[in-house]
Structures are given as C-alpha cells and as structure tokens.
Design a protein around this motif. Structure first.
Motif, PDB file in Angstrom:
ATOM      1  N   GLY A 361       0.790  -1.219   0.000  1.00 15.48           N
ATOM      2  CA  GLY A 361       0.000   0.000   0.000  1.00 15.48           C
ATOM      3  C   GLY A 361       0.824   1.271   0.000  1.00 15.48           C
ATOM      4  N   TYR A 362       2.058   1.221   0.490  1.00 15.77           N
ATOM      5  CA  TYR A 362       2.872   2.437   0.576  1.00 15.77           C
ATOM      6  C   TYR A 362       3.575   2.647  -0.747  1.00 15.77           C
ATOM      7  CZ  TYR A 362       6.238   5.852   2.233  1.00 15.77           C
ATOM      8  OH  TYR A 362       6.994   6.977   2.405  1.00 15.77           O
ATOM      9  N   HIS A 363       2.932   3.326  -1.680  1.00 12.63           N
ATOM     10  CA  HIS A 363       3.502   3.531  -3.018  1.00 12.63           C
ATOM     11  C   HIS A 363       3.936   4.973  -3.178  1.00 12.63           C
ATOM     12  CE1 HIS A 363       3.046  -0.280  -4.990  1.00 12.63           C
ATOM     13  NE2 HIS A 363       1.816  -0.386  -4.567  1.00 12.63           N
ATOM     14  N   THR A 364       5.217   5.180  -3.320  1.00 15.58           N
ATOM     15  CA  THR A 364       5.728   6.503  -3.688  1.00 15.58           C
ATOM     16  C   THR A 364       6.295   6.442  -5.096  1.00 15.58           C
ATOM     17  OG1 THR A 364       7.835   5.960  -2.677  1.00 15.58           O
ATOM     18  CG2 THR A 364       6.248   7.137  -1.331  1.00 15.58           C
ATOM     19  N   MET A 365       6.072   5.342  -5.759  1.00 18.05           N
ATOM     20  CA  MET A 365       6.570   5.155  -7.119  1.00 18.05           C
ATOM     21  C   MET A 365       5.694   5.919  -8.092  1.00 18.05           C
ATOM     22  SD  MET A 365       8.932   3.423  -8.674  1.00 18.05           S
ATOM     23  CE  MET A 365       9.316   3.079 -10.377  1.00 18.05           C
ATOM     24  N   ARG A 366       6.257   6.843  -8.842  1.00 17.06           N
ATOM     25  CA  ARG A 366       5.484   7.597  -9.815  1.00 17.06           C
ATOM     26  C   ARG A 366       5.414   6.835 -11.134  1.00 17.06           C
ATOM     27  NH1 ARG A 366       6.601  13.625  -8.364  1.00 17.06           N
ATOM     28  NH2 ARG A 366       7.579  13.398  -6.334  1.00 17.06           N
ATOM     29  N   GLN A 367       4.484   7.211 -11.956  1.00 12.88           N
ATOM     30  CA  GLN A 367       4.448   6.662 -13.315  1.00 12.88           C
ATOM     31  C   GLN A 367       5.624   7.244 -14.071  1.00 12.88           C
ATOM     32  OE1 GLN A 367       2.312   4.354 -14.382  1.00 12.88           O
ATOM     33  NE2 GLN A 367       3.474   4.204 -16.263  1.00 12.88           N
ATOM     34  N   ARG A 368       6.569   6.413 -14.427  1.00 13.11           N
ATOM     35  CA  ARG A 368       7.816   6.906 -14.996  1.00 13.11           C
ATOM     36  C   ARG A 368       7.686   7.136 -16.495  1.00 13.11           C
ATOM     37  NH1 ARG A 368      12.576   5.548 -12.028  1.00 13.11           N
ATOM     38  NH2 ARG A 368      12.148   4.495 -10.075  1.00 13.11           N
ATOM     39  N   PRO A 369       7.956   8.359 -16.954  1.00 14.44           N
ATOM     40  CA  PRO A 369       8.062   8.555 -18.402  1.00 14.44           C
ATOM     41  C   PRO A 369       9.254   7.756 -18.926  1.00 14.44           C
ATOM     42  CG  PRO A 369       7.953  10.657 -17.224  1.00 14.44           C
ATOM     43  CD  PRO A 369       8.198   9.584 -16.206  1.00 14.44           C
ATOM     44  N   ARG A 370       9.125   7.247 -20.105  1.00 15.44           N
ATOM     45  CA  ARG A 370      10.219   6.453 -20.677  1.00 15.44           C
ATOM     46  C   ARG A 370      10.825   7.213 -21.845  1.00 15.44           C
ATOM     47  NH1 ARG A 370      14.112   2.782 -19.558  1.00 15.44           N
ATOM     48  NH2 ARG A 370      14.895   1.973 -21.492  1.00 15.44           N
ATOM     49  N   THR A 371      12.117   7.486 -21.737  1.00 17.49           N
ATOM     50  CA  THR A 371      12.802   8.147 -22.839  1.00 17.49           C
ATOM     51  C   THR A 371      12.996   7.151 -23.978  1.00 17.49           C
ATOM     52  OG1 THR A 371      13.986   9.515 -21.254  1.00 17.49           O
ATOM     53  CG2 THR A 371      14.883   9.401 -23.481  1.00 17.49           C
ATOM     54  N   VAL A 372      12.667   7.558 -25.188  1.00 19.85           N
ATOM     55  CA  VAL A 372      12.822   6.696 -26.354  1.00 19.85           C
ATOM     56  C   VAL A 372      14.091   7.095 -27.082  1.00 19.85           C
ATOM     57  CG1 VAL A 372      11.820   5.925 -28.535  1.00 19.85           C
ATOM     58  CG2 VAL A 372      10.333   6.412 -26.564  1.00 19.85           C
ATOM     59  N   TYR A 373      14.993   6.144 -27.236  1.00 15.08           N
ATOM     60  CA  TYR A 373      16.274   6.421 -27.887  1.00 15.08           C
ATOM     61  C   TYR A 373      16.242   5.916 -29.314  1.00 15.08           C
ATOM     62  CZ  TYR A 373      17.683   7.184 -23.116  1.00 15.08           C
ATOM     63  OH  TYR A 373      17.758   7.647 -21.823  1.00 15.08           O
ATOM     64  N   PRO A 374      16.712   6.703 -30.259  1.00 14.47           N
ATOM     65  CA  PRO A 374      16.692   6.287 -31.659  1.00 14.47           C
ATOM     66  C   PRO A 374      17.582   5.079 -31.893  1.00 14.47           C
ATOM     67  CG  PRO A 374      18.003   8.288 -31.385  1.00 14.47           C
ATOM     68  CD  PRO A 374      17.334   8.035 -30.073  1.00 14.47           C
ATOM     69  N   LYS A 375      17.188   4.260 -32.861  1.00 15.45           N
ATOM     70  CA  LYS A 375      17.935   3.044 -33.143  1.00 15.45           C
ATOM     71  C   LYS A 375      19.230   3.316 -33.893  1.00 15.45           C
ATOM     72  CE  LYS A 375      13.830   0.105 -33.271  1.00 15.45           C
ATOM     73  NZ  LYS A 375      13.013  -0.827 -34.081  1.00 15.45           N
ATOM     74  N   GLU A 559      19.866  10.987 -25.456  1.00 16.96           N
ATOM     75  CA  GLU A 559      19.217  11.666 -26.574  1.00 16.96           C
ATOM     76  C   GLU A 559      18.000  12.454 -26.099  1.00 16.96           C
ATOM     77  OE1 GLU A 559      20.606  11.716 -29.433  1.00 16.96           O
ATOM     78  OE2 GLU A 559      22.141  10.224 -28.996  1.00 16.96           O
ATOM     79  N   GLY A 560      17.496  13.320 -26.950  1.00 13.58           N
ATOM     80  CA  GLY A 560      16.291  14.059 -26.625  1.00 13.58           C
ATOM     81  C   GLY A 560      16.591  15.487 -26.204  1.00 13.58           C
ATOM     82  N   GLU A 561      15.649  16.083 -25.494  1.00  6.65           N
ATOM     83  CA  GLU A 561      15.749  17.489 -25.101  1.00  6.65           C
ATOM     84  C   GLU A 561      16.969  17.755 -24.245  1.00  6.65           C
ATOM     85  OE1 GLU A 561      13.119  20.568 -22.386  1.00  6.65           O
ATOM     86  OE2 GLU A 561      12.108  18.985 -23.503  1.00  6.65           O
ATOM     87  N   GLY A 562      17.181  16.959 -23.232  1.00  6.95           N
ATOM     88  CA  GLY A 562      18.406  16.982 -22.443  1.00  6.95           C
ATOM     89  C   GLY A 562      18.818  18.324 -21.900  1.00  6.95           C
ATOM     90  N   SER A 563      17.988  18.950 -21.074  1.00  5.84           N
ATOM     91  CA  SER A 563      18.304  20.296 -20.579  1.00  5.84           C
ATOM     92  C   SER A 563      19.030  20.301 -19.236  1.00  5.84           C
ATOM     93  CB  SER A 563      17.009  21.108 -20.451  1.00  5.84           C
ATOM     94  OG  SER A 563      16.071  20.426 -19.632  1.00  5.84           O
TER      95      SER A 563
END
Length: 698
Positions: A361-375, A559-563
């Motif tokens: 019941g003790y969930h601090t896990m967020r829904q994680r966005p997944r970075t997509v890396y180009p092939k 890869e990606g925005e990477g700020s």
C-alpha cells in the motif's frame, strides 16, 4: 576444436587433487556420490553471520589503504587479529604480520579475510584465501578482469568452506556486532533493525543515511557489488536477514543487468506466502532510463540477451509484495510505516494483514516517463569494449565461419556465448527467433563449467539444437559455430559474443549479424588482450565519452531534449539520479559517474564536459560523501565553478560526511549556485531552472 589455455592458469592445474564439477546447477550442490550428499558453495551462506566473534585477517596488511581501513575498523570494534605481507614476518599496528596466508591461517585462525592487495595481486590473494579455506573473504577491488572472476567462481563452486563477498563492493558490516569488513562510512551507521543488501555502494549509503535519520538504524549491510558476477547475491543475503532476530525490515538496492532481482522476487513471494507476518521488503531499482546496450558505470550494469529491463524487474518485485520507491531518500520513513503496519498486524493477530497485496500500500513510485532512444546509435558508440560488426565478421571468417551483409535469409536464429549470473558460469544463450516480440520469451541459457569442454559436449549441443529447432542436417554447422564462438569468448576474454544466423535447405550456416564485446579490464588492469584492445576506433566514439574516460569517469550522452546536465559520484547513484529526474518531469542530458570519490579535479572535469553540451541549461551535482568530506567537495565545486567561469546555473545536493558545512560554503559563496540537503528540493529547483520557471537570485 583445440583446448583453450585459460588466462593465468586453471583450477585443475593449480589444484589437481580436486575435480571440476560440471553439472552447472545454481544450488552448487554436487551430484550424489556413494550414497552421500557432497557439500557445496551454498553451505557457506552461514559464514555471512559476522560479529564480535569474527577474527579478521588483512591480506596486504601493511599497505596504505589497508592500514587506514584497519585503524578505523579496529576503533569501531572489529576483532582484527593480524595480516599478511608475502615473505615478511613482523608487526604492524601492534598486530602480527605473517609471510603467507597459510602461515597466518595456522597461527591466527581467522574467520574472515579483508583483501587489500593492489593490482593483479587481488586475484592471487583470493585464490590463496580459498585454498586455505578461510570462511569469509571480502574483495573490495574494482576492475578485476571478468575471466579471472569466472575462474574464481569455478573454484568456489567446487568447495564448501569459503564464502565471497564482492568484488567491487563496500563489503559487509554488522552494527550490533561492531564488525566491519570493507570501507563503509561508519558515521552513518547506527545499531538498529533494518538489513540492507545492495549492488550499489553509493545507493546503499543513501539507504543507510535515510534509515538512520528515520531513527531505525541497521543490523547488517551486505554488498553484492556492481560486477557481472557477485560472490553473494540477494537471495543468499536474505537467508541471513530473515533469520536474524534483530532485523525487522529488509531493503534491497538493485539495478539493470542480470536476473538477481528476479530470483529475489521469486524468493520473497514464497517467503511471504509461507511465513506468518513476514518481514517487509522495500527496494530501489536503478537504470530505468538506461539506453539499451550501454554499460552504465558498473561493470555488471548491462543486460545480456533475454534479461529483464529495470522496469520489468520493478513490476515483478511489486507483484511479489515488495514496496518500490524511486529514490533511497524515501526508504527510512517508508520502512517506518511498513514496520508499524506489521506491528499492528502482529498485535491484532491477523495473518491476512501481512499479505503482499496489502503490504504494497505504501507507493511513492510515480508513473515513470520512458525516454525513447533512436535506433541509429551504433554499437561502437555504446562502449569501448564493443568492436564493429565488420571486425567481428573478420574473426569469424578467420575461423572458417561464413558471414553475409546484408542478410539474405529471413528465418534467423540467435546464439551467443555470455555469462549466466545465476549459476556464475559462462553459458550458451539461444533463441529460435530474433524477432524482438518473441526473442525474450524464447531465449534460454545453457551454462557450462569454466575451463572445461562442456560447452561442446554432445549432450549440451543436442539440447541447444533442440531448443533452436535445428534439424539433423544443420546440427554439424551449428556445432562448429558454437565451438568457434566459445573459442573467441575464452581466448580473447569476451563478456558476450552474439550472432544471428540462418540455415539453408542443405544445412549450410551463415552468420547474418554479430556483436562482440570484450573485457577492457583484462587489458587495463592486467595488460592482456592488447590485440583486441587495438581494434578500438576512438574516432567513431562520442567525444564526451572519450574525454570522461581520460579523466577516470564514465559519461553517457542521452538523446532528446536533455536540458539538465548531471554530475554524480557512483554508478548506482548516477542511474537513480537520471531515473528520478525523469520521474519528476525533468530531461537529463547525460549520465555521469565521477567514480566513488569526488575531488575538485574530477568535479572540474565533469563541469567542463557536461557544460560543453549546448542543450544543457542547468547542471545538477548530486554527491553523497562517504569517505569524502562534504566541505572538501564544496570547495572543489567552488574552485571549478570559478576557474571555468560557468555561465549556466548549478544546483548541488550534498549528503554525507560534513554535509552541513559543505552546503553552507556553497550557499554563502555569492555564486550562481544553490545547495540542498533534500533530493526532492534540489531536483525541483534544477527542473524549474531548466524550464525557465525560476531564475537565480545571485
């Protein structure tokens, strides 16, 4: 196939009176002989029960690192009885120095050995400790060649006296027994009720600091280490912790690579099912955002074909009843809540309240966005250990294996030689399909004894052929391919040699894809495999990766925005930093591991490399100072900031030794720097600066 000469000799040559076991089982129990059960490595798990009674020997006792460590450990209460310096007999720190491990065992009767022998001597010291049946050996050294460790594990699996913790780990500590075998930062440890088992050193220190702050403290800290092969794994450590009366809750720190977390989940599920009011488990798993194919700092932080991702491990652990958090800072308060729930269940006499579904019941896990890396990222850019496909083809062609590029037959199969971390042996990995949708489910490992002919035995090859659905006409061609792959794996000290192959109607085989990875530690630490190392093409690699390597650091451009540029000390902590930033809506530009220690030189080099990426709008420095002092780290950051005249703002989170002093130095510097104790506050500030929703006041 000619018999392969093992690097630095083999077990059979060194110990001809002991036979190699070739059954390849994880339990390390030999076959029945004359009606009696032969003991094996699993019987040494009990040796992890260290405490005031443990008599500790130091190998490499008089060296600088060993001397410093021994002084601290003795002051802590560790029962150090002496040490070894080859060929020398005398006294050091008021304790006896003996000329060999054999003599030391005879005179001092040690229960454990802490190995602080530099360079190549670490492996020889481990061999001597095993040969002389010291019950527990601790190897903290990094960069031990993989094939040396494979040989060590083949030695360990044939005996029942010696247990290994390590290598590449902080060691093991018992707070109640005041026994420290390793280099854990003692100021953070407190006698308490939480057992911690970890792959990552820095993340384990974070877990220790979190549980200490929460008023819980610890019982044991047991390290798996970040190498491909661990002397002690999660399940083996759990067996000590669940039986320990003082341990009330258990924390495991895992990461990408291997399947130790999967086996841990299976064990925990059975433990929860069969135990009334079981002890709660919490976990952090690093590497959710790790790009496919990269080695993320730790030598073992890479997934072999058919292994689960970090995301999959999290899912499986949650299904087993483990509470997952996304940052170790949350472990202390989270475990307090789980322990309170368990106490309530015990007082209420309710067995149902302890079921896995309710304890999650003790969930601090967020829904994680997944970075997509180009092939498009090429294998040679992923790790200096990998060679180009053309070079892999050349190795195969030299051995008479035909290759084609591009592929000409659609029905491809997969076969590789790599390392089975569960059995701690090399293995054949085979899948009848290379389709990503099915390859994982259909992949199967076939372990074999290191240094033996098992990989090319009729029985094993028949099992592989059957799994690959290879007809009788193609078996001979497959056998030859596997034989040559094994020869490359062994003679050139690879950690993976994988191929996609196809068979024609007449049983002829052709390789249609190849990826070979070799152990750079064999070259860097031991001077072996210079010919393979010379195949490296630095010009084709990412510039920042190469620059970081020259400074003794590991950099992975994302890869990606990477700020948000990241600078972190420790591979596990660096992985978790990237994961946690993404989970909070940030966009990390890179993974950077400065190594276990952060000095002004490494921080300065890190700033220079990270700030050279034009995408970076803010630099996030996340440092846990274990043996390194927080104020020293802060001074290094200030010097680097001034010398480089950085234009981007910097957010610093310092935890650990003298953290308050370090934070104060940064806050009072008058520079474009912010210092925080809390990861949540630091991450929020870095993300706001990167997004332009906050500005520096300085």
């Amino acid at each position: 196939m000619t018999r392969i000469a093992l690097p630095r000799g083999g077990w059979s040559a060194r110990f001809p009176h002991k036979a190699l076991l070739k059954h390849g089982t994880y339990g390390n129990v030999a076959p029945f002989s004359s009606g009696s059960l032969r003991l094996g490595y699993a019987d040494t798990i009990k040796n992890l029960k260290i405490g005031k009674h443990t008599r500790v020997l130091y190998q490499g006792f008089t060296g600088r690192q060993a001397t410093m460590n021994a002084k601290e450990s003795i002051e802590y209460g560790t029962n150090v009885v002496g040490g070894v310096k080859p060929g020398v007999e005398g006294e050091h720190l008021g304790l006896p120095v003996l000329p060999s491990v054999r003599v030391a065992v005879e005179k001092l009767k040690p229960d454990a050995s802490a190995i602080y022998v530099p360079g190549n001597g670490t492996v020889k010291a481990m061999e001597e400790a095993i040969e002389n049946e010291i019950p527990l050996i601790i190897a903290v050294a990094e960069h031990i060649p993989i094939h040396d460790i494979l040989r060590i594990h083949q030695m360990l699996r044939t005996q029942s006296k010696t247990r290994l913790v390590g290598a590449n780990c902080p060691g093991i500590i018992s707070t109640h027994g005041r026994c420290r075998l390793g280099f854990q930062p003692l100021p953070f440890y407190k006698e308490g009720n939480i057992g911690i088992v970890a792959k990552s050193g820095t993340l384990s220190y974070e877990a220790v600091a979190s549980t200490t702050r929460a008023g819980l403290g610890q019982t044991y800290g047991i390290s798996m280490g970040g190498d491909v092969l661990a002397g002690t794994n999660f399940v083996e450590a759990f067996q000590i912790l669940v039986e320990d009366e003082k341990t009330e809750g258990i924390i495991m720190i895992g990461e990408i690579g291997g399947s130790a977390e999967i086996r841990a989940a299976e064990w925990i599920k059975e433990y929860n099912r069969s135990t009334p009011n079981p002890k709660p488990f919490m976990s952090v798993i690093g590497g959710v955002q790790a790009p496919a194919g990269r080695i993320m700092g730790h030598a073992g932080a890479w997934a072999a074909p058919g292994e689960a991702s970090a995301e999959k491990k999290i899912q499986i652990l949650q299904d087993a009843g483990v509470t997952i958090v996304d940052h170790p800072e949350k472990l202390g308060e989270g475990m307090k809540k789980l322990l309170a729930e368990r106490l309530g269940s015990r007082n209420a006499g309710s067995a149902s309240a302890s079921t896995p579904s309710q304890r999650r019941g003790y969930h601090t896990m967020r829904q994680r966005p997944r970075t997509v890396y180009p092939k498009a990222r090429t294998p040679e850019q992923r790790r200096t250990l990998y060679i180009k496909q053309k070079q892999a083809y050349d190795m195969l062609n030299e051995r008479g294996i035909p290759t084609v590029d591009p592929p000409t037959i659609k029905d491809e199969k997969f076969v590789a030689i790599s390392i089975d971390r569960e059995t701690r042996q090399p293995c054949i990995i085979a899948s009848p399909s290379t389709d990503p949708q099915y390859a994982f489910q259909q992949s199967k490992k076939f372990p074999f004894a290191y240094g033996s002919d098992d990989a090319t035995s009729e029985d094993l090859l028949a099992a592989v052929s059957k799994h690959l659905e290879v007809s009788d006409t193609g078996k001979r061609s497959l056998q030859r391919l596997i034989s040559e792959l094994v020869e490359i794996f062994m003679s050139k000290e690879a950690f993976v040699v994988q191929t996609k192959f196809a068979l024609d109607d007449q049983g002829g085989l052709q390789v249609q894809g190849a990826k070979f990875g070799f152990d750079d530690a064999a070259f860097r630490s031991s001077g072996r495999q210079a010919e393979v190392h010379a195949l490296r093409d630095i010009e084709s690699e990412v510039r920042e990766d190469v620059e970081a390597e020259k400074e003794g650091m590991i950099y992975v451009k994302l890869e990606g925005e990477g700020s948000i540029g990241t600078i972190v000390n420790g591979a596990g902590l660096a992985m978790n930093t990237v994961d946690a930033l993404v989970a909070r809506g940030g966009h990390p530009a890179n993974f950077m591991d400065t190594g276990g220690k952060a000095t002004s030189e490494t921080i300065k080099a890190g700033f220079r490399i990270v700030s050279s990426d034009p995408r970076v709008k803010v630099i996030f420095v996340n440092i846990f100072g274990g043996l390194t002092l927080g104020d020293m780290i802060a001074n290094g950051i200030l010097l680097a900031f001034k010398d480089l005249n950085l234009a981007v703002p910097v957010v610093v989170r310092i935890r650990g030794t003298r953290e308050v002093e370090g934070q104060k130095l940064i806050q009072e510097s008058g520079l474009k720097l912010d210092a925080f104790d809390s990861f949540e506050e630091a991450a929020a500030r870095a993300i706001a600066l990167a997004e332009g929703t906050a500005t520096m006041d300085k």
